[in-house]
Structure formats: structure tokens, C-alpha cells
Design a protein around this motif. Structure first.
Motif, PDB file in Angstrom:
ATOM      1  N   GLU A   3       0.811  -1.212   0.000  1.00  0.00           N
ATOM      2  CA  GLU A   3       0.000   0.000   0.000  1.00  0.00           C
ATOM      3  C   GLU A   3       0.849   1.268   0.000  1.00  0.00           C
ATOM      4  O   GLU A   3       0.356   2.364  -0.269  1.00  0.00           O
ATOM      5  CB  GLU A   3      -0.923   0.007   1.220  1.00  0.00           C
ATOM      6  N   LEU A   4       2.153   1.133   0.345  1.00  0.00           N
ATOM      7  CA  LEU A   4       3.066   2.268   0.395  1.00  0.00           C
ATOM      8  C   LEU A   4       4.231   2.021  -0.552  1.00  0.00           C
ATOM      9  O   LEU A   4       4.416   0.916  -1.053  1.00  0.00           O
ATOM     10  CB  LEU A   4       3.594   2.445   1.831  1.00  0.00           C
ATOM     11  N   LEU A  42       0.526   7.670   7.649  1.00  0.00           N
ATOM     12  CA  LEU A  42      -0.728   7.071   8.089  1.00  0.00           C
ATOM     13  C   LEU A  42      -1.383   7.947   9.158  1.00  0.00           C
ATOM     14  O   LEU A  42      -0.697   8.453  10.053  1.00  0.00           O
ATOM     15  CB  LEU A  42      -0.498   5.671   8.671  1.00  0.00           C
ATOM     16  N   GLN A  46      -5.235   4.583  11.776  1.00  0.00           N
ATOM     17  CA  GLN A  46      -4.724   3.554  10.865  1.00  0.00           C
ATOM     18  C   GLN A  46      -3.329   3.098  11.283  1.00  0.00           C
ATOM     19  O   GLN A  46      -2.981   1.913  11.133  1.00  0.00           O
ATOM     20  CB  GLN A  46      -4.698   4.093   9.439  1.00  0.00           C
ATOM     21  N   THR A  50      -2.525  -0.765  12.101  1.00  0.00           N
ATOM     22  CA  THR A  50      -1.445  -1.479  11.419  1.00  0.00           C
ATOM     23  C   THR A  50      -0.393  -1.955  12.415  1.00  0.00           C
ATOM     24  O   THR A  50       0.181  -3.038  12.266  1.00  0.00           O
ATOM     25  CB  THR A  50      -0.797  -0.571  10.355  1.00  0.00           C
ATOM     26  N   LYS A 200      -9.153   0.215   9.683  1.00  0.00           N
ATOM     27  CA  LYS A 200      -8.680  -0.093   8.331  1.00  0.00           C
ATOM     28  C   LYS A 200      -7.151  -0.200   8.258  1.00  0.00           C
ATOM     29  O   LYS A 200      -6.477   0.634   7.639  1.00  0.00           O
ATOM     30  CB  LYS A 200      -9.174   0.966   7.340  1.00  0.00           C
ATOM     31  N   LEU A 202      -3.347  -1.362   7.209  1.00  0.00           N
ATOM     32  CA  LEU A 202      -2.692  -1.749   5.960  1.00  0.00           C
ATOM     33  C   LEU A 202      -2.221  -3.190   6.139  1.00  0.00           C
ATOM     34  O   LEU A 202      -1.164  -3.446   6.718  1.00  0.00           O
ATOM     35  CB  LEU A 202      -1.515  -0.821   5.661  1.00  0.00           C
ATOM     36  N   TRP A 203      -2.997  -4.127   5.622  1.00  0.00           N
ATOM     37  CA  TRP A 203      -2.762  -5.540   5.928  1.00  0.00           C
ATOM     38  C   TRP A 203      -1.446  -6.045   5.329  1.00  0.00           C
ATOM     39  O   TRP A 203      -0.678  -6.733   6.023  1.00  0.00           O
ATOM     40  CB  TRP A 203      -3.932  -6.387   5.423  1.00  0.00           C
ATOM     41  N   THR A 205       1.286  -4.422   4.271  1.00  0.00           N
ATOM     42  CA  THR A 205       2.428  -3.791   4.937  1.00  0.00           C
ATOM     43  C   THR A 205       2.567  -4.311   6.357  1.00  0.00           C
ATOM     44  O   THR A 205       3.675  -4.609   6.821  1.00  0.00           O
ATOM     45  CB  THR A 205       2.258  -2.259   4.950  1.00  0.00           C
TER      46      THR A 205
END
Length: 252
Positions: A3-4, A42, A46, A50, A200, A202-203, A205
């Protein structure tokens, strides 16, 4: 895939390894990962979500490592771990319901007190001492309080569990460290379940950081078991003090 950007993910993976190493010995790994996640852009909710994703891997690895070496019986801790999980779950769901501003001012003082206790109290080593409360009382009163705090805020949870095991359960430093990990994993997991619904994370990452957490936690737990209180005590003092200072700076 991630995601990053890849360079940002690489830095997050390095931070996760360092956090897993620190957490396995003295707790306080979130002092590293949460600020780095926020620096990556983030938003706070979030970043916390994470952080829970990657944090459960490190705590689980440390718990398994200590258990495999005979320092803790995980099966005997399942009841306390269940309580810690439920408390962490409830605490995370209460994040938007309970005002935490006063607690944010109190936390640095508590952490400095923990650092002073482990730095100055004579006779603290790996040998067990007389317990002040029974295991059932510890599970009924201490575990839910700290687990709830982990879901609600989180910083210093490992230090609080350590203090409880040493002061109230009479555990030596190494044994207290070993018993802290499963309870910290359980409260982390409870918080993750709640945050996954609202934060939510960032799964991908978070999972990549989790792999690094596993490596760091394994190295840290092996080193802690070899050196014992001579390593755990000073690192606990340093991490508690550093976390207190960071929280004070956040209030300015």
C-alpha cells in the motif's frame, strides 16, 4: 502490491525488526513502530491498527520462544490470556467513548516510576520471591486492567505487565518477561480485532512488518534467556524512560 512505496516499506520492516527485538526483552516496541508508521503518512487510527497487525507476530514469537525453553507453560496461561484478549477487545472498542486526556498526562509519571523501580530497587534478579496475591487474583484483577489499557491506549503495556508480575506475583525478572508475552499477545490480538473493524489497517504492509517482528522477537528472546536480568533490567529502564519522554513531548 504494498500500500506504500517500497522504500518506505523497507524502513518500516527495519523498524519492525528493532521493535520485535526490544519488545521480546523489555516491551516498548510500539515506541518505535507507531511513530514510524505515522511518519510514513498514516493517520493515527490507521497507524495504531497497522501496528496491532505487526505487533501480534512479535509477541506470539516471543511467547513461543520462552515456552519452548521452559520458562513458561502457555497452557496454564490460557485462562489469563483469554481475559487479556477480551479486555483488549473491549478497550479498543471504547477508544471513542472514554476520555483519555487525563490518562495521557498520568502515563509519563507511571512509566518514570516503573523505570525508577527497576533501576533502584535492590535484590531484583531472576530468582522468584514471595507472591503477594494468588494467580487467580492476578488474573481477575490485574490482567483485565492492563489488557483494557492496551486496547484503549497501549504504550507501556509490557512494562505494566512486568511490574505486576514482579511486584504482585513475585516472579523473577526473566520469568516475568516470559509470562508477559502471551498476555501482551492476547491483548494485542483483541485490540487488532476491534481496530480491524474501524481502523482499516494496511494488511500487506502490516504482515511484511510482522515477518520482521518474528525475526527480531526470536533474536531478542534468545538473548534475554542467555543474559537474564542483567540485560532485561537496564533495557526496561531505558525503554520506559524513553516512552515517558516521548509522551511528554507529545503533550507539549
Amino acid at each position: 502490491m504494498f500500500e506504500l512505496a517500497l522504500d518506505v516499506v523497507f524502513l518500516l520492516i527495519l523498524a519492525a525488526f528493532a521493535a520485535g527485538f526490544i519488545d521480546a526483552i523489555a516491551g516498548g516496541g510500539g515506541l518505535i513502530t507507531v511513530p514510524v508508521l505515522m511518519l510514513a503518512g498514516l493517520p493515527p487510527a490507521q497507524a495504531l491498527a497497522t501496528n496491532k497487525v505487526q505487533g501480534v507476530f512479535g509477541a506470539a514469537t516471543a511467547a513461543i520462544s520462552y515456552a519452548a525453553s521452559g520458562h513458561v507453560d502457555l497452557r496454564r496461561q490460557l485462562g489469563a490470556a483469554s481475559v487479556s484478549f477480551l479486555a483488549g477487545l473491549i478497550g479498543a472498542f471504547c477508544v471513542t467513548l472514554i476520555p483519555t486526556e487525563a490518562l495521557r498526562y498520568l502515563l509519563p509519571l507511571l512509566l518514570i516510576g516503573i523505570a525508577a523501580f527497576f533501576a533502584l530497587k535492590p535484590g531484583l534478579g531472576d530468582a522468584d520471591r514471595t507472591a503477594r496475591i494468588s494467580p487467580l487474583q492476578f488474573t481477575a484483577f490485574v490482567v483485565p486492567l492492563i489488557g483494557f489499557y492496551d486496547g484503549l491506549l497501549g504504550p507501556g503495556t509490557g512494562s505494566f505487565f512486568m511490574l505486576g508480575f514482579v511486584m504482585l506475583a513475585g516472579y523473577g525478572i526473566l520469568r516475568a518477561t516470559a509470562h508477559t508475552k502471551l498476555l501482551n499477545f492476547a491483548s494485542n490480538l483483541g485490540g487488532l480485532v476491534a481496530f480491524a473493524l474501524v481502523g482499516k489497517p494496511l494488511w500487506i504492509t502490516g504482515l511484511a512488518m510482522g515477518v520482521a517482528q518474528i525475526a527480531g522477537a526470536w533474536v531478542g528472546s534468545v538473548l534475554a534467556m542467555r543474559v537474564g536480568a542483567r540485560l532485561i533490567k537496564p533495557l526496561l529502564v531505558v525503554t520506559s524512560t524513553a516512552l515517558a519522554l516521548k509522551l511528554l513531548l507529545d503533550l507539549v
